[in-house]
Design a protein around this motif. Structure first.
Motif, PDB file in Angstrom:
ATOM      1  N   ASN A 378       0.811  -1.217   0.000  1.00 30.45           N
ATOM      2  CA  ASN A 378       0.000   0.000   0.000  1.00 30.45           C
ATOM      3  C   ASN A 378       0.846   1.269   0.000  1.00 30.45           C
ATOM      4  N   VAL A 379       1.640   1.422  -1.061  1.00 32.79           N
ATOM      5  CA  VAL A 379       2.569   2.544  -1.183  1.00 32.79           C
ATOM      6  C   VAL A 379       1.860   3.892  -1.099  1.00 32.79           C
ATOM      7  N   PHE A 380       0.681   3.954  -1.672  1.00 33.53           N
ATOM      8  CA  PHE A 380      -0.032   5.236  -1.763  1.00 33.53           C
ATOM      9  C   PHE A 380      -1.147   5.341  -0.721  1.00 33.53           C
ATOM     10  N   ALA A 381      -0.875   4.843   0.461  1.00 35.07           N
ATOM     11  CA  ALA A 381      -1.868   4.880   1.543  1.00 35.07           C
ATOM     12  C   ALA A 381      -2.262   6.309   1.901  1.00 35.07           C
ATOM     13  N   TYR A 382      -1.363   7.255   1.640  1.00 35.19           N
ATOM     14  CA  TYR A 382      -1.666   8.658   1.964  1.00 35.19           C
ATOM     15  C   TYR A 382      -2.875   9.182   1.191  1.00 35.19           C
ATOM     16  N   LEU A 383      -3.247   8.497   0.096  1.00 40.10           N
ATOM     17  CA  LEU A 383      -4.415   8.939  -0.669  1.00 40.10           C
ATOM     18  C   LEU A 383      -5.699   8.842   0.147  1.00 40.10           C
ATOM     19  N   LYS A 384      -5.714   7.987   1.159  1.00 40.59           N
ATOM     20  CA  LYS A 384      -6.897   7.920   2.035  1.00 40.59           C
ATOM     21  C   LYS A 384      -7.083   9.234   2.775  1.00 40.59           C
ATOM     22  N   ILE A 385      -5.957   9.815   3.214  1.00 37.24           N
ATOM     23  CA  ILE A 385      -6.025  11.109   3.912  1.00 37.24           C
ATOM     24  C   ILE A 385      -6.407  12.202   2.917  1.00 37.24           C
ATOM     25  N   TYR A 386      -5.814  12.142   1.711  1.00 39.53           N
ATOM     26  CA  TYR A 386      -6.115  13.148   0.704  1.00 39.53           C
ATOM     27  C   TYR A 386      -7.581  13.105   0.306  1.00 39.53           C
ATOM     28  N   ARG A 387      -8.175  11.925   0.327  1.00 39.13           N
ATOM     29  CA  ARG A 387      -9.601  11.788   0.015  1.00 39.13           C
ATOM     30  C   ARG A 387     -10.430  12.666   0.943  1.00 39.13           C
ATOM     31  N   LEU A 388     -10.088  12.649   2.238  1.00 42.42           N
ATOM     32  CA  LEU A 388     -10.796  13.494   3.200  1.00 42.42           C
ATOM     33  C   LEU A 388     -10.468  14.967   2.971  1.00 42.42           C
ATOM     34  N   LEU A 389      -9.197  15.236   2.615  1.00 37.39           N
ATOM     35  CA  LEU A 389      -8.783  16.609   2.352  1.00 37.39           C
ATOM     36  C   LEU A 389      -9.528  17.178   1.152  1.00 37.39           C
ATOM     37  N   LEU A 390      -9.775  16.340   0.152  1.00 37.44           N
ATOM     38  CA  LEU A 390     -10.496  16.788  -1.036  1.00 37.44           C
ATOM     39  C   LEU A 390     -11.905  17.247  -0.678  1.00 37.44           C
ATOM     40  N   LEU A 391     -12.535  16.518   0.215  1.00 34.02           N
ATOM     41  CA  LEU A 391     -13.868  16.911   0.674  1.00 34.02           C
ATOM     42  C   LEU A 391     -13.809  18.241   1.426  1.00 34.02           C
ATOM     43  N   LEU A 392     -12.784  18.408   2.263  1.00 39.03           N
ATOM     44  CA  LEU A 392     -12.616  19.661   3.001  1.00 39.03           C
ATOM     45  C   LEU A 392     -12.325  20.830   2.063  1.00 39.03           C
ATOM     46  N   LEU A 393     -11.557  20.565   0.999  1.00 41.93           N
ATOM     47  CA  LEU A 393     -11.267  21.617   0.014  1.00 41.93           C
ATOM     48  C   LEU A 393     -12.532  22.082  -0.687  1.00 41.93           C
ATOM     49  N   ALA A 394     -13.413  21.138  -1.011  1.00 35.21           N
ATOM     50  CA  ALA A 394     -14.681  21.499  -1.654  1.00 35.21           C
ATOM     51  C   ALA A 394     -15.509  22.377  -0.726  1.00 35.21           C
ATOM     52  N   LEU A 395     -15.562  22.009   0.557  1.00 36.38           N
ATOM     53  CA  LEU A 395     -16.303  22.807   1.532  1.00 36.38           C
ATOM     54  C   LEU A 395     -15.640  24.170   1.733  1.00 36.38           C
ATOM     55  N   ALA A 396     -14.301  24.191   1.776  1.00 40.24           N
ATOM     56  CA  ALA A 396     -13.578  25.451   1.946  1.00 40.24           C
ATOM     57  C   ALA A 396     -13.822  26.391   0.777  1.00 40.24           C
ATOM     58  N   ALA A 397     -13.886  25.829  -0.436  1.00 40.25           N
ATOM     59  CA  ALA A 397     -14.157  26.644  -1.622  1.00 40.25           C
ATOM     60  C   ALA A 397     -15.534  27.292  -1.524  1.00 40.25           C
ATOM     61  N   LEU A 398     -16.513  26.549  -1.050  1.00 37.74           N
ATOM     62  CA  LEU A 398     -17.869  27.107  -0.894  1.00 37.74           C
ATOM     63  C   LEU A 398     -17.892  28.196   0.173  1.00 37.74           C
ATOM     64  N   VAL A 399     -17.202  27.952   1.277  1.00 37.26           N
ATOM     65  CA  VAL A 399     -17.143  28.953   2.350  1.00 37.26           C
ATOM     66  C   VAL A 399     -16.492  30.237   1.835  1.00 37.26           C
ATOM     67  N   LEU A 400     -15.362  30.097   1.146  1.00 32.25           N
ATOM     68  CA  LEU A 400     -14.682  31.269   0.583  1.00 32.25           C
ATOM     69  C   LEU A 400     -15.579  32.009  -0.404  1.00 32.25           C
ATOM     70  N   ALA A 401     -16.296  31.245  -1.231  1.00 28.38           N
ATOM     71  CA  ALA A 401     -17.169  31.856  -2.233  1.00 28.38           C
ATOM     72  C   ALA A 401     -18.246  32.718  -1.576  1.00 28.38           C
ATOM     73  N   PHE A 402     -18.827  32.232  -0.477  1.00 23.28           N
ATOM     74  CA  PHE A 402     -19.871  32.996   0.196  1.00 23.28           C
ATOM     75  C   PHE A 402     -19.289  34.157   1.002  1.00 23.28           C
TER      76      PHE A 402
END
Length: 469
Positions: A378-402
């Motif tokens: 599982n060399v790319f196990a860090y992608l599990k963390i990035y998966r959660l970060l991607l969701l947070l980025l989407a929410l952060a983009a909406l917050v910034l937009a408003f």
């Protein structure tokens, strides 16, 4: 501050500071390339996937154009071959993919950044890039990364002027010749976005005129594999076995009852599928498509017309169920945050099996066997963390937009709509017309979320009731 894409990109590209001179831009591009190549460097060899062997095998000389693969174009194989011939390693083609990602993302950030904001959004993007799906796709012996590249090139063709338009045109054309579904996705995205902006009466000026060269790139990209298939098999279609794919999709939804039987009734010649109807009518979609024992009759060129008839019968018998299945599978695709992508790209391959044996022919087997993919778990196990970060980025983009009132910024709103159309088109075409797959979803979702976040981060707050020029 009023948003004028062309003027703004000109300021960003030519204004003062480290990014305004040739050396500064070269330095920034080199740094972005290094970050995009981090998964490749981490692995120690281009990331190998089950389809990589097919792409490596498909083209070895010009004679291969006479018998391209039935299930995919030959042009990504040609791309791999050219760089392998020039540099005697498959790594060269993957480095070019990393450079392309770096170039396009950097140009896009230049185009969308407000004055004085480029360093801020570039720093944020560079912190995210090495851990992204985008970088993993860039480091893989697969054409997946070329959909995000086509997306960014399309955006830049709409935002920029000048000779770089030729580069973007070539990238879009290549991306579609590598995978014709990319052309369907881009065409649907552009059409959907133009329709929605018209309905919302958003003022985009004469931007629609810039769609014409993009349409030209899409058309040429589709014509290349279609022309090659016509030359090789007499079938003018980008994918020769497209009927087999569609039938398998309908079979997965249990929508093919009686379709093969009725199609066989119109056949006047001997046909192995019709001779084994009891078997084929009971096969599950994936088994029907990929099982080695029955590959020959299913993929046989002469049987595609039979499967096309069966598809028409199934579509006529169950039109509403087919539409419902497409909607259901597209929704499932968009809901699939790529939770298992780390495992998908961490698979170990038996060097004696067909896919990996292709590396023997090109001198890459030793470095492949020493790669982290082959020696660690599982060399790319860090992608599990990035998966959660991607969701947070989407929410952060909406917050910034408003918070910044970006709903009053025409450029941001249009780009957000474009990204949503892109994600939806990708879900319908790859998920609805094929099958829900987190790998397919990641190709669109990752780049869209990253760019929307960077765009929202780099724009200043908008004054109340600001009107766009």
């Amino acid at each position: 501050m009023h948003y004028r894409p062309q003027a703004l990109s000109h300021v960003a590209a030519n204004g003062p500071g480290i990014h305004g001179d040739a050396f500064g831009r070269l330095l920034a591009l080199s740094y972005c390339t290094l970050l995009a190549a981090m998964p490749l460097l981490l692995n120690g060899h281009p990331i190998f996937f089950s389809d990589s062997g097919t792409y490596l095998h498909a083209f070895s000389d010009a004679d291969a154009l006479k018998h391209p693969p039935l299930d995919r174009p030959i042009f990504y194989s040609i791309y791999l071959y050219v760089f392998r011939a020039l540099f005697n390693t498959n790594t060269a083609a993957v480095i070019v993919q990393c450079m392309t990602v770096a170039f396009l993302t950097y140009r896009f950030l230049l185009a969308i950044s407000a004055e004085g904001k480029l360093s801020k959004i570039l720093a944020a993007f560079c912190a995210l890039l090495p851990f992204s799906y985008l970088a993993v796709m860039a480091g893989a012996l697969m054409p997946d990364v070329w959909l995000p590249c086509a997306f960014l090139s399309t955006c830049l063709m709409l935002l920029e002027r000048g000779p770089k338009q030729i580069i973007y045109f070539i990238i879009v054309t290549c991306a579609i010749s590598f995978a014709p579904a990319n052309g369907m996705i881009l065409a649907s995205t552009l059409a959907g976005c133009l329709i929605i902006t018209s309905l919302l009466r958003l003022r985009i000026g004469k931007a629609w005129r810039k769609v014409l060269p993009i349409a030209g790139a899409v058309l040429i990209g589709m014509l290349l594999p279609a022309s090659n298939n016509y030359y090789a098999y007499g079938k003018f279609t980008p994918i020769v076995s497209s009927s087999a794919f569609l039938y398998a999709t309908l079979a997965r939804g249990e929508l093919t009852d009686g379709a093969l039987q009725k199609a066989c009734m119109t056949e006047s010649r001997s046909n192995r599928i019709c001779e084994n109807l009891n078997l084929y009518t009971k096969l599950e979609g994936n088994y029907f498509l990929w099982n080695e024992k029955w590959n020959e009759p299913v993929w046989n060129i002469d049987n595609q017309d039979l499967l096309k008839k069966a598809n028409r019968i199934a579509l006529f018998n169950h039109p509403f169920r087919v539409i419902l299945k497409i909607i259901k599978d597209a929704a499932a695709t968009m809901a699939l945050l790529p939770e298992n992508l780390d495992q998908l790209y961490s698979v170990k391959y038996d060097k004696t099996k067909w896919a990996a044996t292709q590396l023997n022919a090109y001198g890459d087997m030793q470095s492949f066997q020493a790669s982290k993919q082959q020696t660690q778990t599982n060399v790319f196990a860090y992608l599990k963390i990035y998966r959660l970060l991607l969701l947070l980025l989407a929410l952060a983009a909406l917050v910034l937009a408003f918070r910044k009132k970006l709903y009053g910024h025409t450029g941001f709103v249009v780009f957000l709509l474009f990204c949503l159309c892109f994600i939806l088109a990708n879900a319908i075409i790859t998920g609805g017309l094929s099958m829900p797959d987190y790998r397919y979803n990641a190709r669109a979702l990752d780049v869209a979320v990253l760019m929307v976040f960077c765009y929202a981060l780099g724009l200043p707050s908008q004054p109340a009731r600001a009107k766009e020029a």
